[in-house]
Design a protein around this motif. Sequence first.
Motif, mmCIF file in Angstrom:
data_model
loop_
_atom_site.group_PDB
_atom_site.id
_atom_site.type_symbol
_atom_site.label_atom_id
_atom_site.label_comp_id
_atom_site.label_asym_id
_atom_site.label_seq_id
_atom_site.Cartn_x
_atom_site.Cartn_y
_atom_site.Cartn_z
ATOM 1 N N GLU A 117 0.818 -1.208 0.000
ATOM 2 C CA GLU A 117 0.000 0.000 0.000
ATOM 3 C C GLU A 117 0.851 1.257 0.000
ATOM 4 N N THR A 118 1.852 1.321 0.891
ATOM 5 C CA THR A 118 2.621 2.559 1.052
ATOM 6 C C THR A 118 3.740 2.693 0.025
ATOM 7 N N VAL A 119 4.469 1.610 -0.214
ATOM 8 C CA VAL A 119 5.611 1.684 -1.137
ATOM 9 C C VAL A 119 5.153 1.542 -2.581
ATOM 10 N N GLY A 120 4.133 0.719 -2.807
ATOM 11 C CA GLY A 120 3.651 0.517 -4.162
ATOM 12 C C GLY A 120 2.558 1.487 -4.551
ATOM 13 N N ARG A 121 1.370 1.266 -4.034
ATOM 14 C CA ARG A 121 0.188 2.011 -4.496
ATOM 15 C C ARG A 121 0.267 3.497 -4.186
ATOM 16 N N GLN A 122 0.573 3.851 -2.950
ATOM 17 C CA GLN A 122 0.580 5.276 -2.597
ATOM 18 C C GLN A 122 1.716 6.030 -3.287
ATOM 19 N N GLN A 123 2.852 5.369 -3.479
ATOM 20 C CA GLN A 123 3.932 6.027 -4.214
ATOM 21 C C GLN A 123 3.529 6.270 -5.664
ATOM 22 N N PHE A 124 2.825 5.316 -6.239
ATOM 23 C CA PHE A 124 2.316 5.512 -7.603
ATOM 24 C C PHE A 124 1.327 6.673 -7.636
ATOM 25 N N LEU A 125 0.361 6.674 -6.723
ATOM 26 C CA LEU A 125 -0.673 7.716 -6.742
ATOM 27 C C LEU A 125 -0.086 9.098 -6.477
ATOM 28 N N SER A 126 1.012 9.155 -5.742
ATOM 29 C CA SER A 126 1.646 10.463 -5.507
ATOM 30 C C SER A 126 2.201 11.058 -6.790
ATOM 31 N N ARG A 127 2.361 10.227 -7.814
ATOM 32 C CA ARG A 127 2.879 10.701 -9.104
ATOM 33 C C ARG A 127 1.754 11.036 -10.093
ATOM 34 N N VAL A 128 0.526 10.801 -9.674
ATOM 35 C CA VAL A 128 -0.632 11.160 -10.505
ATOM 36 C C VAL A 128 -1.151 12.495 -9.988
ATOM 37 N N ARG A 129 -0.895 13.542 -10.739
ATOM 38 C CA ARG A 129 -1.207 14.889 -10.291
ATOM 39 C C ARG A 129 -2.682 15.046 -9.948
ATOM 40 N N ASN A 130 -2.947 15.622 -8.772
ATOM 41 C CA ASN A 130 -4.311 15.948 -8.315
ATOM 42 C C ASN A 130 -5.194 14.717 -8.173
ATOM 43 N N TYR A 131 -4.588 13.576 -7.888
ATOM 44 C CA TYR A 131 -5.388 12.348 -7.797
ATOM 45 C C TYR A 131 -6.503 12.476 -6.750
ATOM 46 N N HIS A 132 -6.147 12.818 -5.526
ATOM 47 C CA HIS A 132 -7.134 12.864 -4.447
ATOM 48 C C HIS A 132 -8.138 14.001 -4.659
ATOM 49 N N GLU A 133 -7.673 15.114 -5.182
ATOM 50 C CA GLU A 133 -8.589 16.218 -5.480
ATOM 51 C C GLU A 133 -9.598 15.795 -6.541
ATOM 52 N N ASN A 134 -9.128 15.042 -7.549
ATOM 53 C CA ASN A 134 -10.032 14.575 -8.599
ATOM 54 C C ASN A 134 -11.089 13.611 -8.057
ATOM 55 N N LEU A 135 -10.700 12.771 -7.100
ATOM 56 C CA LEU A 135 -11.692 11.888 -6.491
ATOM 57 C C LEU A 135 -12.797 12.693 -5.820
ATOM 58 N N GLU A 136 -12.413 13.761 -5.131
ATOM 59 C CA GLU A 136 -13.423 14.586 -4.467
ATOM 60 C C GLU A 136 -14.336 15.262 -5.491
ATOM 61 N N VAL A 137 -13.762 15.684 -6.617
ATOM 62 C CA VAL A 137 -14.575 16.280 -7.677
ATOM 63 C C VAL A 137 -15.572 15.254 -8.215
#
Length: 239
Positions: A117-137
């Motif tokens: 989760e932390t080394v794989g998935r979250q590190q990947f998602l940190s490279r997707v610009r505005n990922y969490h903001e887009n989910l909220e949208v």
Amino acid sequence: MSLPDSKSSRKQSVEPHSSVVQLNIGGRLYTTTLSTLRKHPNSKLADMFSGPLKLQKDAEGRCFIDRDGTHFGAILEYLRTEEVPNKNLLEVHKEAVYYDIKPLVKILEDTPQLFGETVGRQQFLSRVRNYHENLEVIIRVARAEAMASRYSTIIMCVLRTEEDLARYNDAMDTLDSKKESVVSFGPWNAPATVEDLLDCIKMDIEAKGYKVSLKAHNLDKGFLFKSHGFLYKLTFTWW
């Protein structure tokens, strides 16, 4: 008869000789000792129970922490016995981080579940610009479109590479819906694929309690070749 001032003043600190401590963590009750709570002196938890009392007390005189106490028992068990939890690891990790119990945080982050989760998935998602903001949208728009409807549909545009981004406007021109209703992700610099990102989007929205389905957005006007496979339809089911 009123109590002496010295007794009153002792209520404002955690007395070193009263080893048993009653805790109220967000409504869940625990009993432990000061030595257990102070086992890791540099932790936030130890600091809470060192020196002048930093916590409020409830009506029964228990030390009160205004936080969900569901997984605090696993924290206490580790402090007592060094037994590492094997259930609800993400939730226990969150508590270990909050109370700043660094050895437990490290142990949990080395487990396969959290490592992925932390080394794989979250590190990947940190490279997707505005990922969490887009989910909220996405969630906000879906809720706005739910009035008197069983479904809400959001169109997403996923751009894996810079080359995909260069063809973005061409993909947008194939849509009937307004461009502002399309939520765009990418590009990103990581080996993860478009399918990996779509899995993450679905997983994270469902973790918030929503029921969603995801599929490619097929256009029916003979212009499908122009969309380059960028477009996906995310459908919320409300009832």
